[in-house]
Structure formats: structure tokens, C-alpha cells
Write a protein that holds these residues in place. Structure first.
Motif, short mmCIF file in Angstrom:
data_model
loop_
_atom_site.label_atom_id
_atom_site.label_comp_id
_atom_site.label_asym_id
_atom_site.label_seq_id
_atom_site.Cartn_x
_atom_site.Cartn_y
_atom_site.Cartn_z
N ASP A 96 8.92 -6.67 -13.38
CA ASP A 96 9.57 -6.79 -12.08
C ASP A 96 8.55 -7.24 -11.03
OD1 ASP A 96 10.34 -5.27 -9.34
OD2 ASP A 96 12.16 -5.76 -10.47
N PRO A 97 8.95 -8.08 -10.07
CA PRO A 97 8.00 -8.54 -9.04
C PRO A 97 7.29 -7.39 -8.32
CG PRO A 97 9.99 -9.85 -8.95
CD PRO A 97 10.25 -8.76 -9.95
N ASP A 98 8.00 -6.30 -8.04
CA ASP A 98 7.34 -5.17 -7.38
C ASP A 98 6.25 -4.56 -8.25
OD1 ASP A 98 8.91 -5.45 -5.14
OD2 ASP A 98 10.38 -3.94 -5.76
N ASP A 99 6.46 -4.60 -9.56
CA ASP A 99 5.43 -4.07 -10.47
C ASP A 99 4.25 -5.02 -10.57
OD1 ASP A 99 6.87 -1.76 -11.02
OD2 ASP A 99 7.98 -2.70 -12.66
N ILE A 100 4.50 -6.32 -10.38
CA ILE A 100 3.39 -7.28 -10.34
C ILE A 100 2.51 -6.98 -9.13
CG2 ILE A 100 2.79 -9.70 -9.93
CD1 ILE A 100 5.10 -10.50 -11.68
N VAL A 101 3.14 -6.74 -7.99
CA VAL A 101 2.36 -6.38 -6.79
C VAL A 101 1.59 -5.09 -7.03
CG1 VAL A 101 2.49 -5.83 -4.34
CG2 VAL A 101 4.03 -7.55 -5.30
N ALA A 102 2.22 -4.13 -7.70
CA ALA A 102 1.56 -2.86 -7.98
C ALA A 102 0.33 -3.05 -8.86
CB ALA A 102 2.53 -1.89 -8.65
N GLY A 103 0.32 -4.14 -9.64
CA GLY A 103 -0.84 -4.42 -10.48
C GLY A 103 -2.05 -4.86 -9.68
N PHE A 104 -1.86 -5.27 -8.45
CA PHE A 104 -2.97 -5.61 -7.55
C PHE A 104 -3.24 -4.39 -6.67
CE2 PHE A 104 -1.61 -9.63 -9.08
CZ PHE A 104 -2.61 -10.55 -8.87
N HIS A 105 -4.01 -3.47 -7.18
CA HIS A 105 -4.20 -2.19 -6.49
C HIS A 105 -4.78 -2.36 -5.09
CE1 HIS A 105 -4.29 0.21 -10.54
NE2 HIS A 105 -3.15 -0.40 -10.31
N ASP A 106 -5.61 -3.39 -4.91
CA ASP A 106 -6.23 -3.60 -3.60
C ASP A 106 -5.26 -4.17 -2.58
OD1 ASP A 106 -6.21 -5.75 -5.38
OD2 ASP A 106 -7.83 -6.80 -4.35
N LEU A 107 -4.14 -4.73 -3.04
CA LEU A 107 -3.15 -5.30 -2.13
C LEU A 107 -1.91 -4.43 -2.00
CD1 LEU A 107 -3.29 -9.05 -3.31
CD2 LEU A 107 -4.70 -7.89 -1.60
N ASP A 108 -1.63 -3.64 -3.01
CA ASP A 108 -0.41 -2.83 -3.02
C ASP A 108 -0.37 -1.84 -1.87
OD1 ASP A 108 2.06 -1.98 -4.15
OD2 ASP A 108 1.05 -0.26 -5.04
N GLU A 109 -1.53 -1.34 -1.47
CA GLU A 109 -1.56 -0.37 -0.37
C GLU A 109 -1.08 -0.98 0.94
OE1 GLU A 109 -5.59 0.59 1.19
OE2 GLU A 109 -6.29 -0.48 -0.60
N PHE A 110 -1.23 -2.29 1.08
CA PHE A 110 -0.71 -2.97 2.27
C PHE A 110 0.75 -3.36 2.09
CE2 PHE A 110 -5.30 -3.78 2.23
CZ PHE A 110 -5.65 -3.36 3.51
N ALA A 111 1.15 -3.66 0.85
CA ALA A 111 2.51 -4.11 0.59
C ALA A 111 3.56 -3.05 0.94
CB ALA A 111 2.65 -4.52 -0.88
N VAL A 112 3.18 -1.79 0.95
CA VAL A 112 4.15 -0.73 1.26
C VAL A 112 4.67 -0.87 2.70
CG1 VAL A 112 3.17 0.90 -0.39
CG2 VAL A 112 2.30 0.86 1.94
N ASP A 113 3.95 -1.59 3.55
CA ASP A 113 4.39 -1.78 4.94
C ASP A 113 5.15 -3.09 5.13
OD1 ASP A 113 3.18 0.61 5.76
OD2 ASP A 113 1.23 -0.37 5.99
N CYS A 114 5.39 -3.82 4.03
CA CYS A 114 6.15 -5.07 4.13
C CYS A 114 7.64 -4.78 4.29
CB CYS A 114 5.94 -5.91 2.87
SG CYS A 114 4.30 -6.68 2.76
N PRO A 115 8.39 -5.69 4.90
CA PRO A 115 9.85 -5.50 4.99
C PRO A 115 10.49 -5.57 3.61
CG PRO A 115 9.22 -7.69 5.76
CD PRO A 115 7.94 -6.93 5.56
N PRO A 116 11.71 -5.03 3.46
CA PRO A 116 12.38 -5.07 2.15
C PRO A 116 12.51 -6.50 1.62
CG PRO A 116 13.54 -3.61 3.67
CD PRO A 116 12.50 -4.34 4.48
N GLU A 117 12.34 -6.63 0.30
CA GLU A 117 12.46 -7.92 -0.40
C GLU A 117 11.50 -8.98 0.14
OE1 GLU A 117 16.51 -9.14 -0.53
OE2 GLU A 117 17.21 -7.30 -1.51
N CYS A 118 10.37 -8.56 0.61
CA CYS A 118 9.35 -9.50 1.08
C CYS A 118 8.82 -10.30 -0.10
CB CYS A 118 8.20 -8.74 1.75
SG CYS A 118 6.86 -9.81 2.37
#
Length: 342
Positions: free
Chosen positions: A269-291
Motif C-alpha cells: 500500500d502507498p502508505d506502507d511505502i511511505v512508512a518504509g522511509f522512516h526519516d520521512l514518515d514522521e513528517f508525513a503524519v502531518d500531511c492532509p488525507p490522501e496526500c
């Protein structure tokens, strides 16, 4: 039976044997329990035959018909019946596949819906990447990291051919992740790597020509895995290992896999791909839905962090390429230019 004049034979309906449809034995949904089956581990798969280790005895087996079309892969724990002596020309049967603790999967590309199980029951993924000849492939490494995190495997970065180039640039890219790594040269002591592998089941993955099978041969000299060379024109290696193989190593297992040129992530899943980038995932939590996390995505927190200089430009570019490749856009690593001296 009746006879015609002159002694000829005339057949009537009583002389014709009618075959019962579906056989004479009624079908049943019951399956044998195989209570005396013994457990083994699949160490290699070759054209419908499974090499298994049963109580330290190598056994060749086929899959029982009742298992259907489900796949059996290297690393699977299975139950076997039949001839388990391991003598030449004997054949056992795999009658059960035990529950898998982990599954490493990939697809042919990011738009292929068919996922392929590579290895089962591993706990560590050694990502082998050359520092030169062929050139480093951080995009491939990123893909493997995502697949490792998705499968619940701990990643280990193995940088080979350290005699040809410095590892500093690659190490700088992955330093924010705290990723464990080993820098390896052709004559370098492997004691550090051996310590990381001892007692674990480690899958080795890498592109063709990066020295993966050479490394496995150094760790397990009896393995005799085929090795190849890099094409001076394309910068790519030739596939040498044609199938995965599990080798016993210091209380654990090393699993060498065939070299690959792509590691599709269509099954993730695309969200799990983002989660694989640990250094970026912490910022992604503040993105709008379906960013989409692309450069033009409104309100993307990763883009904002990039503007503030809080994240690495190359890492953001790699994430965006992975996400866009799921839409059919090209994400292939450019081939290294040929060395004019070769």
C-alpha cells in the motif's frame, strides 16, 4: 451371447461393458491426516522438486496433490511422508506447509498485480550493493528497505567492492535511518559480518553483478554459487544464480537469491511505502488525507520539511519516484556509463 449362422459372433447389450462415470470409488472430502509426517525445511526448489532437510538428512520431495496450487518456497517449514532416507532416486511427499513467520515478496514491476513470494521465515534482509562496477543503486536499496519493513525483516546494508570506491556518499544517504551496515572489500576480514549473521536466517538480495554470490561463497566456501561479471557497455551484471538456495551458517541460515534488476512493490500500500522511509514518515503524519507527497501536492508536510532543510533531497526524490512508479512511470536506475579504459 448369441451367434450368427456360420459360427460368427453377434454382440448384444449384455456383451458391452459400461464404465461407471467418475470411477467406481465415490469421491470424498476427507483428506489423510498424515499423523506420522516429519518436519523439514525447504532449502531449494527446482522444477517441481523440493530439496528439504529432515533431521539433517537431505531429502528430495514432490508436492502432494491435496496441497493444490499453493506455492512452496525456500525457508518453508513443511511436513513430509514417504521415503525420507535421502538415498539417490528416492522421492518423498510434502503434505503440509506450516504457518509462515514472515514472507518476503516482490512483484515484477510496480504495476504488476501478481506478487511473488521469494523466501519464507527469514528474519533479516542483507541488501548487497556495489560501490562501483556497477555504480551504486540507492533506488534499488530503497525498494528493498520498503519490502523488508513490510515483511517484518531487519535490514542490513552490505556495500561491496570497497577497493574501487569510497562508501562515504552511500553511508551519508542512510545515516539518518541508523541502518546497520558492513563495508566489504575482496580481501577484507568478514568477522563483523559473520557476527551479524550468526544464529539468524538472512536473505541476500542484490542486482546482478554486485558481488552477492561471491560474498556468499566467501562465507560458505562449500556453497559454490556461480558468479558473473559486469558488462562494460551496459554497466549491468549477468544473472548467475538461477534459484534461491538456503545454506547452513553458524547456527542459522544464509539464503542466496537470484540477482534481480527490479524489485516491484505493487503489493504494498502507498502508505506502507511511505512508512518504509522512516526519516520521512514522521513528517508525513502531518500531511492532509490522501496526500500524494509529490512536489505539487497541496499542504504536503514532506515538501515543507524539504524547504526547511530538515530532510534529505535525494531521499524525498526516491520516495516520490517510488510512488509515481505505481502509476506506470519509469523508476529504473540509469545504467552506469562504460569506462573508456576498459
Amino acid at each position: 451371447m448369441s451367434r450368427t449362422r456360420g459360427g460368427g459372433r453377434h454382440l448384444d447389450e449384455d456383451d458391452i461393458r459400461v464404465r461407471a462415470r467418475g470411477g467406481s470409488r465415490p469421491r470424498t472430502s476427507k483428506r489423510p491426516k498424515h499423523e506420522n509426517a516429519r518436519e523439514g525445511m525447504v532449502t531449494a526448489v527446482d522444477r517441481g522438486r523440493y530439496r528439504c532437510l529432515v533431521d539433517r538428512v537431505p531429502v528430495v520431495a514432490m508436492k502432494a496433490r491435496e496441497l493444490g496450487r499453493g506455492s512452496i518456497v525456500v525457508g518453508d517449514r513443511v511436513d513430509l511422508v514417504g521415503d525420507l532416507s535421502g538415498r539417490p532416486d528416492t522421492l518423498a511427499r510434502v503434505v503440509r506447509v506450516r504457518e509462515r513467520g514472515s514472507i518476503l515478496r516482490r512483484t515484477a514491476d510496480d504495476t504488476d498485480p501478481v506478487e511473488r513470494v521469494i523466501v519464507a521465515n527469514a528474519d533479516q534482509l542483507a541488501i548487497v550493493c556495489a560501490l562501483a562496477d556497477p555504480a551504486p543503486q540507492p533506488r534499488f536499496v530503497d525498494r528493498c528497505l520498503v519490502a523488508a519493513y513490510d515483511a517484518g525483516l531487519e535490514p542490513l546494508l552490505c556495500l561491496t567492492k570497497a577497493d574501487l570506491a569510497s562508501p562515504d556518499e552511500m553511508l551519508g544517504v542512510y545515516e539518518p535511518l541508523g541502518l546497520p551496515y558492513e563495508v566489504l572489500g575482496p580481501n577484507q576480514d568478514l568477522s563483523g559480518l559473520r557476527a551479524r549473521l550468526a544464529g539468524r536466517t538472512t536473505v541476500f538480495v542484490g542486482s546482478s553483478g554486485v558481488g552477492k554470490s561471491t560474498l556468499v561463497n566467501r562465507l560458505v566456501p562449500s556453497a559454490e554459487r556461480a558468479v558473473g561479471h559486469v558488462n562494460a557497455v551496459t554497466g549491468r551484471g549477468r544473472h548467475t544464480s538461477t534459484s534461491a538456495s538456503a545454506l547452513e551458517f553458524d547456527g542459522g541460515w544464509l539464503i542466496d537469491t537470484p540477482g534481480v534488476r527490479s524489485f516491484g512493490l505493487a503489493h504494498i500500500d502507498p502508505d506502507d511505502i511511505v512508512a518504509g522511509f522512516h526519516d520521512l514518515d514522521e513528517f508525513a503524519v502531518d500531511c492532509p488525507p490522501e496526500c500524494t507527497h509529490q512536489e505539487d501536492a497541496p499542504g504536503c508536510a514532506i515538501s515543507a520539511a524539504l524547504e526547511r532543510g530538515e530532510v534529505d533531497t535525494d531521499r524525498v526524490a526516491s520516495l516520490r519516484r517510488l510512488l509515481s512508479s505505481r502509476e506506470g512511470e519509469d523508476d529504473t536506475e540509469p545504467a552506469a556509463p562504460a569506462d573508456p579504459r576498459s
